[in-house]
Motif scaffolding. Structure first.
Motif, PDB file in Angstrom:
ATOM      1  N   ALA A 245      73.181  -2.130  31.052  1.00  0.00           N
ATOM      2  CA  ALA A 245      72.051  -1.433  30.432  1.00  0.00           C
ATOM      3  C   ALA A 245      71.345  -0.569  31.465  1.00  0.00           C
ATOM      4  N   THR A 246      71.083   0.689  31.117  1.00  0.00           N
ATOM      5  CA  THR A 246      70.462   1.619  32.048  1.00  0.00           C
ATOM      6  C   THR A 246      69.034   1.939  31.630  1.00  0.00           C
ATOM      7  N   THR A 247      68.203   2.228  32.621  1.00  0.00           N
ATOM      8  CA  THR A 247      66.833   2.668  32.397  1.00  0.00           C
ATOM      9  C   THR A 247      66.642   3.999  33.091  1.00  0.00           C
ATOM     10  N   GLN A 248      66.277   5.025  32.339  1.00  0.00           N
ATOM     11  CA  GLN A 248      66.046   6.353  32.905  1.00  0.00           C
ATOM     12  C   GLN A 248      64.607   6.422  33.410  1.00  0.00           C
ATOM     13  N   LEU A 249      64.425   6.336  34.718  1.00  0.00           N
ATOM     14  CA  LEU A 249      63.082   6.239  35.286  1.00  0.00           C
ATOM     15  C   LEU A 249      62.298   7.533  35.141  1.00  0.00           C
ATOM     16  N   GLN A 250      62.975   8.675  35.111  1.00  0.00           N
ATOM     17  CA  GLN A 250      62.249   9.941  35.041  1.00  0.00           C
ATOM     18  C   GLN A 250      61.556  10.138  33.681  1.00  0.00           C
ATOM     19  N   ASN A 251      61.888   9.337  32.702  1.00  0.00           N
ATOM     20  CA  ASN A 251      61.265   9.497  31.383  1.00  0.00           C
ATOM     21  C   ASN A 251      59.765   9.268  31.422  1.00  0.00           C
ATOM     22  N   ASN A 252      59.273   8.565  32.436  1.00  0.00           N
ATOM     23  CA  ASN A 252      57.836   8.288  32.544  1.00  0.00           C
ATOM     24  C   ASN A 252      57.147   9.117  33.622  1.00  0.00           C
ATOM     25  N   TRP A 253      57.843  10.118  34.148  1.00  0.00           N
ATOM     26  CA  TRP A 253      57.221  10.981  35.151  1.00  0.00           C
ATOM     27  C   TRP A 253      56.376  12.041  34.451  1.00  0.00           C
ATOM     28  N   THR A 254      55.128  12.185  34.859  1.00  0.00           N
ATOM     29  CA  THR A 254      54.255  13.197  34.270  1.00  0.00           C
ATOM     30  C   THR A 254      54.510  14.574  34.860  1.00  0.00           C
ATOM     31  N   THR A 255      55.067  14.627  36.054  1.00  0.00           N
ATOM     32  CA  THR A 255      55.462  15.887  36.680  1.00  0.00           C
ATOM     33  C   THR A 255      56.969  15.888  36.818  1.00  0.00           C
ATOM     34  N   TYR A 256      57.620  16.977  36.424  1.00  0.00           N
ATOM     35  CA  TYR A 256      59.075  17.027  36.475  1.00  0.00           C
ATOM     36  C   TYR A 256      59.536  17.179  37.918  1.00  0.00           C
ATOM     37  N   LEU A 257      60.370  16.245  38.357  1.00  0.00           N
ATOM     38  CA  LEU A 257      60.924  16.260  39.697  1.00  0.00           C
ATOM     39  C   LEU A 257      62.427  16.457  39.608  1.00  0.00           C
ATOM     40  N   THR A 258      62.976  17.223  40.542  1.00  0.00           N
ATOM     41  CA  THR A 258      64.406  17.490  40.552  1.00  0.00           C
ATOM     42  C   THR A 258      64.950  17.266  41.955  1.00  0.00           C
ATOM     43  N   GLY A 259      66.265  17.339  42.104  1.00  0.00           N
ATOM     44  CA  GLY A 259      66.877  17.175  43.424  1.00  0.00           C
ATOM     45  C   GLY A 259      66.623  15.813  44.031  1.00  0.00           C
ATOM     46  N   VAL A 260      66.640  14.774  43.218  1.00  0.00           N
ATOM     47  CA  VAL A 260      66.347  13.420  43.699  1.00  0.00           C
ATOM     48  C   VAL A 260      67.422  12.963  44.682  1.00  0.00           C
ATOM     49  N   GLN A 261      67.005  12.295  45.750  1.00  0.00           N
ATOM     50  CA  GLN A 261      67.905  11.787  46.772  1.00  0.00           C
ATOM     51  C   GLN A 261      67.393  10.460  47.325  1.00  0.00           C
ATOM     52  N   GLY A 262      68.305   9.633  47.790  1.00  0.00           N
ATOM     53  CA  GLY A 262      67.986   8.468  48.601  1.00  0.00           C
ATOM     54  C   GLY A 262      67.110   7.404  47.996  1.00  0.00           C
ATOM     55  N   PRO A 263      67.330   6.944  46.760  1.00  0.00           N
ATOM     56  CA  PRO A 263      66.472   5.886  46.215  1.00  0.00           C
ATOM     57  C   PRO A 263      66.677   4.558  46.933  1.00  0.00           C
ATOM     58  N   VAL A 264      65.576   3.892  47.279  1.00  0.00           N
ATOM     59  CA  VAL A 264      65.638   2.580  47.930  1.00  0.00           C
ATOM     60  C   VAL A 264      64.563   1.668  47.355  1.00  0.00           C
ATOM     61  N   PHE A 265      64.942   0.429  47.051  1.00  0.00           N
ATOM     62  CA  PHE A 265      64.009  -0.552  46.532  1.00  0.00           C
ATOM     63  C   PHE A 265      63.088  -1.071  47.631  1.00  0.00           C
ATOM     64  N   SER A 266      61.846  -1.394  47.245  1.00  0.00           N
ATOM     65  CA  SER A 266      60.948  -2.099  48.151  1.00  0.00           C
ATOM     66  C   SER A 266      61.449  -3.528  48.335  1.00  0.00           C
ATOM     67  N   PRO A 267      61.019  -4.206  49.404  1.00  0.00           N
ATOM     68  CA  PRO A 267      61.504  -5.574  49.662  1.00  0.00           C
ATOM     69  C   PRO A 267      61.224  -6.557  48.534  1.00  0.00           C
ATOM     70  N   ASP A 268      60.181  -6.316  47.725  1.00  0.00           N
ATOM     71  CA  ASP A 268      59.898  -7.216  46.614  1.00  0.00           C
ATOM     72  C   ASP A 268      60.481  -6.720  45.294  1.00  0.00           C
ATOM     73  N   GLY A 269      61.155  -5.565  45.312  1.00  0.00           N
ATOM     74  CA  GLY A 269      61.829  -5.060  44.131  1.00  0.00           C
ATOM     75  C   GLY A 269      60.950  -4.401  43.095  1.00  0.00           C
ATOM     76  N   THR A 270      59.659  -4.206  43.376  1.00  0.00           N
ATOM     77  CA  THR A 270      58.754  -3.652  42.374  1.00  0.00           C
ATOM     78  C   THR A 270      58.622  -2.138  42.442  1.00  0.00           C
ATOM     79  N   ARG A 271      59.006  -1.527  43.569  1.00  0.00           N
ATOM     80  CA  ARG A 271      58.846  -0.087  43.753  1.00  0.00           C
ATOM     81  C   ARG A 271      60.165   0.507  44.245  1.00  0.00           C
TER      82      ARG A 271
END
Length: 313
Positions: A245-271
């Motif tokens: 199951a996938t969740t599209q995170l950009q669906n809740n962005w109020t400003t449109y962002l493009t060219g996304v790179q390098g996603p990394v989870f915080s140590p507690d997994g919340t961010r």
């Protein structure tokens, strides 16, 4: 992931309607540790760590280095560095990109994997390293596919030719990567990219995502090993490893962002921290957003940098 990477353009102006760099990131209890990034603000890449709350530089680990990741204990850093030796070309020079190990204080620098020549007449390279949780191996991308090697220089092996950047799961038993596959449609055969995982012990692979919208590049595991964050053609998503199951995170962005790179989870997994371009003023910044639904993306720093990992202290 336990460690990560990428490249980008330099951004100076902060996106309209978002907090300026240096402003505390929402959820201070989730802003612990340090974020490792490749910083391009000075014109040449450098590996630095950032404060997840303020976006300020904590420490510079290596100059003229990119796609760097700290070992699990933080004592050693692996990064990609351009060689100074000219490889003559019909027009000018090409330069190999090598995988280098060094102490986090800059000591004991050595080339672990020299750049590997592709079949095309291009510069030899390796890219996007990631440490195994036990610190004994590094997985990386090369013209031959997804490879790994022991940190003592032995055991170099191509794991799969149909993969690029790999990321170890938190328990070290699995490697996630993006793979291109071909599928049949009513209009003929087409190709798409999805997140796959490989069992380290058996080398068996399994497709995780099915949307065929993944962008090539490194992915990242949540600390509990249940989700994988990856870049899509439209933004940023997470996929449940068990269900797909996938969740599209950009669906809740109020400003449109493009060219996304390098996603990394915080140590507690919340961010999740990531680099992106704001389409209002076309500046690249490093953002931090909620890992569950992508909510509340805030600018961590407007310097040109791409996250490679988010580690605990």
């Amino acid at each position: 992931m336990l460690l990560k990477r990428v490249v980008l353009t330099v951004g100076i102006v902060v996106a309209a309607g978002l907090p300026t760099a240096g402003t505390a990131v929402a959820g201070q209890e989730s802003a612990a540790g340090r974020i490792t990034v490749t910083d391009y603000s000075s014109g040449s890449p450098a590996l630095v760590t950032l404060d997840p709350a303020s976006g300020g530089v904590i420490r510079t680990l290596a100059q003229n280095a990119q796609e760097g990741v700290l070992s699990p204990k933080g004592s050693t850093v692996a990064f990609v560095q351009r060689d100074d030796t000219c490889i003559p070309q019909p027009e000018g020079c090409a330069y190999a990109r090598n995988l280098v190990l060094a102490g986090s204080d800059g000591s004991d620098r050595r080339v672990l994997v020299p750049g590997i020549a592709p079949e095309a007449n291009e510069a030899p390279y390796v890219a996007l390293p990631d440490w195994s949780p036990d610190g004994k191996r590094i997985v990386y991308s090369s013209p031959r596919g997804m490879e790994w090697i022991r940190t003592d220089g032995t055991g170099q092996e191509v794991l799969t030719p149909a993969g690029g950047a790999g990321t170890f799961s938190p328990d070290g038993k699995t490697i996630a990567f993006v793979r291109t596959s071909t599928y049949e449609t009513p209009d003929g055969w087409e190709s798409g990219r999805d997140v796959w995982i490989m069992d380290v012990a058996t080398r068996e692979v399994r497709q995780v995502s099915t949307a065929r919208d993944a962008s090539s590049g490194p992915v990242d595991w949540s600390p509990d090993g249940q989700r994988i964050a990856y870049v899509t053609d439209n933004g940023l998503a997470t996929v449940d490893v068990a269900t797909g199951a996938t969740t599209q995170l950009q669906n809740n962005w109020t400003t449109y962002l493009t060219g996304v790179q390098g996603p990394v989870f915080s140590p507690d997994g919340t961010r999740i921290a990531f680099s992106a371009v704001n389409t209002v003023d076309y500046t690249r910044s490093t953002y931090v957003a909620g890992a569950t639904d992508g909510s509340d993306p805030q600018v961590l720093t407007s310097q040109g940098s791409t996250p490679t990992d988010w580690l605990e202290e």
